[in-house]
Write an enzyme that holds these catalytic residues in place. Structure first.
Site, PDB file in Angstrom:
ATOM      1  N   ASP A   1       0.706  -1.350  -0.100  1.00 24.99           N
ATOM      2  CA  ASP A   1      -0.118   0.170   0.026  1.00 24.99           C
ATOM      3  C   ASP A   1       0.967   1.352  -0.184  1.00 24.99           C
ATOM      4  O   ASP A   1       1.513   1.301   0.903  1.00 24.99           O
ATOM      5  CB  ASP A   1      -1.023   0.092   1.268  1.00 24.99           C
ATOM      6  CG  ASP A   1      -1.701   1.188   1.407  1.00 24.99           C
ATOM      7  OD1 ASP A   1      -1.625   2.111   0.349  1.00 24.99           O
ATOM      8  OD2 ASP A   1      -2.754   1.134   2.221  1.00 24.99           O
ATOM      9  N   LEU A   2       0.744   1.871  -1.088  1.00 24.71           N
ATOM     10  CA  LEU A   2       1.638   3.272  -1.169  1.00 24.71           C
ATOM     11  C   LEU A   2       1.307   4.331  -0.086  1.00 24.71           C
ATOM     12  O   LEU A   2       2.061   5.276  -0.038  1.00 24.71           O
ATOM     13  CB  LEU A   2       1.581   3.944  -2.687  1.00 24.71           C
ATOM     14  CG  LEU A   2       2.069   3.037  -3.743  1.00 24.71           C
ATOM     15  CD1 LEU A   2       1.720   3.624  -5.135  1.00 24.71           C
ATOM     16  CD2 LEU A   2       3.431   2.520  -3.679  1.00 24.71           C
TER      17      LEU A   2
ATOM     18  N   TYR B   1     -12.922  12.797  -6.609  1.00 24.19           N
ATOM     19  CA  TYR B   1     -12.051  12.005  -7.400  1.00 24.19           C
ATOM     20  C   TYR B   1     -11.338  13.022  -8.300  1.00 24.19           C
ATOM     21  O   TYR B   1     -10.083  13.137  -8.223  1.00 24.19           O
ATOM     22  CB  TYR B   1     -12.613  10.819  -8.300  1.00 24.19           C
ATOM     23  CG  TYR B   1     -11.881  10.496  -9.473  1.00 24.19           C
ATOM     24  CD1 TYR B   1     -10.806   9.885  -9.311  1.00 24.19           C
ATOM     25  CD2 TYR B   1     -12.302  10.989 -10.627  1.00 24.19           C
ATOM     26  CE1 TYR B   1     -10.119   9.484 -10.270  1.00 24.19           C
ATOM     27  CE2 TYR B   1     -11.473  10.348 -11.801  1.00 24.19           C
ATOM     28  CZ  TYR B   1     -10.302   9.695 -11.703  1.00 24.19           C
ATOM     29  OH  TYR B   1      -9.412   9.124 -12.772  1.00 24.19           O
TER      30      TYR B   1
ATOM     31  N   PRO C   1     -24.708  12.185  -9.583  1.00 28.50           N
ATOM     32  CA  PRO C   1     -24.011  13.207  -9.074  1.00 28.50           C
ATOM     33  C   PRO C   1     -22.405  12.899  -9.395  1.00 28.50           C
ATOM     34  O   PRO C   1     -22.160  11.909  -9.420  1.00 28.50           O
ATOM     35  CB  PRO C   1     -23.987  12.841  -7.561  1.00 28.50           C
ATOM     36  CG  PRO C   1     -25.399  12.280  -7.341  1.00 28.50           C
ATOM     37  CD  PRO C   1     -25.541  11.314  -8.635  1.00 28.50           C
TER      38      PRO C   1
ATOM     39  N   SER D   1      -6.431  12.814 -15.745  1.00 32.57           N
ATOM     40  CA  SER D   1      -7.767  12.668 -16.019  1.00 32.57           C
ATOM     41  C   SER D   1      -8.395  13.909 -16.467  1.00 32.57           C
ATOM     42  O   SER D   1      -8.175  15.115 -16.041  1.00 32.57           O
ATOM     43  CB  SER D   1      -8.858  12.096 -14.882  1.00 32.57           C
ATOM     44  OG  SER D   1     -10.024  12.049 -15.081  1.00 32.57           O
TER      45      SER D   1
ATOM     46  N   LYS E   1      -7.242  14.447  -8.709  1.00 39.24           N
ATOM     47  CA  LYS E   1      -6.457  14.779  -9.752  1.00 39.24           C
ATOM     48  C   LYS E   1      -5.926  16.035  -9.896  1.00 39.24           C
ATOM     49  O   LYS E   1      -4.726  16.353 -10.486  1.00 39.24           O
ATOM     50  CB  LYS E   1      -7.051  14.179 -11.020  1.00 39.24           C
ATOM     51  CG  LYS E   1      -7.352  12.771 -10.880  1.00 39.24           C
ATOM     52  CD  LYS E   1      -6.156  11.856 -11.074  1.00 39.24           C
ATOM     53  CE  LYS E   1      -6.266  10.555 -10.898  1.00 39.24           C
ATOM     54  NZ  LYS E   1      -5.078   9.580 -10.897  1.00 39.24           N
TER      55      LYS E   1
ATOM     56  N   PHE F   1      -0.058   4.873 -11.550  1.00 40.50           N
ATOM     57  CA  PHE F   1      -1.562   4.812 -11.848  1.00 40.50           C
ATOM     58  C   PHE F   1      -2.405   4.563 -10.381  1.00 40.50           C
ATOM     59  O   PHE F   1      -3.707   4.742 -10.363  1.00 40.50           O
ATOM     60  CB  PHE F   1      -1.812   3.370 -12.685  1.00 40.50           C
ATOM     61  CG  PHE F   1      -1.333   3.328 -14.276  1.00 40.50           C
ATOM     62  CD1 PHE F   1      -2.065   4.142 -14.962  1.00 40.50           C
ATOM     63  CD2 PHE F   1      -0.374   2.940 -14.458  1.00 40.50           C
ATOM     64  CE1 PHE F   1      -1.389   4.137 -16.470  1.00 40.50           C
ATOM     65  CE2 PHE F   1       0.474   2.715 -15.560  1.00 40.50           C
ATOM     66  CZ  PHE F   1      -0.159   3.537 -16.571  1.00 40.50           C
TER      67      PHE F   1
END
Length: 351
Positions: free
Chosen positions: A59-60, A151, A297, A126, A155, A82
Site C-alpha cells: 500500500d503506497l 475524485y 451526481p 484525467s 487529480k 496509476f
C-alpha cells in the site's frame, strides 16, 4: 532501456501499459496492493509477453513499505503512477477515502523519487480536472473549472503537487490527462475487471449484454447534447498505454529539459452514451436492455479532447475506432464467461 516501476500494475490501464513497455524494450516491476485489482492480470501479461512480472503487494500510503521497494531497486529510472481509487460516484459518497488514498500515496512516492533520484515520472491524470469546461474540445491550456467530484479534485491536487515538486527536483514529469479508456488488449488476455457493480459505461454495457446484470441505466436524458445523454471521448486502453511508453521515451531523449509537461489523451471525437450503446449493438449483434434514469451526481455534461499536442510532441496516433473498442470489450467479456475458473478466482481475489 531502464527499469520502470508501474504503480497499480495489476489494474486495467497499468497492465496494458506494462505490456507496451515490455514490447518496447523496458524492464518493468509493479507495485499494487490488489485492493481493487487482481494478480490474474499478471498472468495475462505473461501470456502476451512471455515475461513474468514481479509485483510488490504494498500500500503506497505506507511510507516505510514503499521506501523499501526503492531500497531493493536502486536502478529504477522511471515511474508510471496509476495507483488510485477512481470511481466518481464512490468518491462523492466517501470523499475522505479518496483524499487520503490518492494524495497520501502520491506524496509518499514523490518522497522516494527525491531520495533515490529517479529521473522520470509519469502521472495518470484525467479529463475530470477540467470540470464542466466552458468550451469543447479542451486543450491542455483550457482553464480548469471546479471539479465535479472528489475524485476529480484529487487529480487536480495531484497535478499541482507534481508541478510544484518538479520545480525543485531534477526529475522530469509528464501529466497524462485521459479521457475515457475502454476496450481490452487485442489478445483478450487482459481487460477491465471492475469491483462489484461497474461504475464505468462499457463494462456496464458488456455485463448487461452477457446477463450478469439484468439491465443497465443511462444516467440522464436531458443534458444539452445531441441526444440528451452525456457526451464523452472514448479511447482504447492500448492507445492510452502506448502514450505512457512514448512519454518515458520522450523524457529520455538527449536535451529534453522540461520540468513538467501535460498531454491530453483522447480520440478527439465526442460520443454520447446512447451512441456508444448503438456502436456496441452494431458490433456484437446483441440488443441491449437499458433504461433511462436520473442524472448521476459528479458526472460532467460533455467533454472531448483536442489531442494535437500529444500527436505533435509524442508522435502518438490513435489506432482503434469506437467499434474496435466495443468489440474488444465484448470479446473480453465472452472470455470471462468461457473461462469460469479465471472469472471466479478473479472475483474472489477482488473481494
Amino acid at each position: 532501456m531502464g527499469k520502470i516501476l508501474v504503480t497499480g500494475g495489476c489494474g486495467y490501464i497499468g497492465s496494458h501499459t506494462i505490456v507496451d513497455l515490455i514490447e518496447n524494450g523496458f524492464e518493468v516491476i509493479s507495485v499494487d496492493n490488489n485492493a481493487r485489482s487482481t494478480t490474474h492480470m499478471l498472468t495475462g501479461i505473461e501470456k502476451i509477453t512471455g515475461k513474468k512480472i514481479k509485483n510488490y503487494k504494498v500500500d503506497l500510503c505506507n511510507f516505510d513499505e514503499t521506501f523499501a521497494i526503492f531500497q531493493e531497486n536502486t536502478d529504477i529510472t522511471g515511474i508510471i503512477h496509476f495507483a488510485a481509487y477512481k470511481a466518481v460516484g464512490e468518491s462523492v459518497e466517501k470523499p475522505l477515502l479518496y483524499y487520503e488514498n490518492n494524495i497520501f500515496s502520491l506524496v509518499n512516492l514523490l518522497k522516494c523519487v527525491d531520495e533515490f533520484k529517479v529521473k522520470h515520472f509519469v502521472f495518470s491524470s484525467s479529463c475530470t480536472v477540467y470540470g464542466n469546461p466552458l468550451q469543447i474540445p479542451v486543450t491542455e491550456q483550457t482553464a480548469m473549472q471546479p471539479a465535479e467530484s472528489p475524485y476529480g479534485a484529487t487529480k487536480q491536487m495531484g497535478e499541482q503537487i507534481i508541478q510544484d515538486f518538479a520545480k525543485s527536483s531534477d526529475c522530469n514529469c509528464i501529466l497524462l490527462r485521459y479521457f475515457n479508456p475502454v476496450g481490452a488488449h487485442p489478445s483478450i488476455y487482459i481487460g477491465e475487471l471492475p469491483v462489484g457493480k461497474p461504475a464505468n459505461l462499457v463494462p456496464a454495457i458488456t455485463q448487461t449484454a452477457i446477463g450478469k446484470l439484468p439491465q443497465m441505466q443511462v444516467f440522464g436524458s436531458d443534458y444539452d447534447t445531441r441526444d440528451g445523454s452525456c457526451l464523452r471521448d472514448f479511447i482504447h486502453v492500448s492507445d492510452i498505454a502506448h502514450a505512457h511508453t512514448l512519454s518515458i521515451q520522450k523524457m529520455m531523449e538527449a536535451g529534453y529539459n522540461k520540468a513538467c509537461d501535460i498531454y491530453n489523451l483522447g480520440s478527439g471525437n465526442g460520443v454520447t452514451v446512447l451512441e456508444a450503446i448503438k456502436a456496441f449493438e452494431k458490433v456484437s449483434g446483441v440488443k441491449l436492455n437499458y433504461a433511462i434514469g436520473n442524472r448521476r451526481p459528479g458526472d460532467v455534461v460533455a467533454i472531448y479532447a483536442d489531442n494535437h499536442y500529444a500527436k505533435e510532441e509524442l508522435k502518438w496516433e490513435v489506432q482503434y475506432s469506437i467499434e474496435d473498442m466495443m468489440l474488444t470489450a465484448w470479446k473480453w467479456e465472452l472470455f470471462l464467461k468461457s473461462d469460469e475458473s479465471f472469472f471466479k478466482e478473479s472475483l474472489a481475489n477482488l473481494n
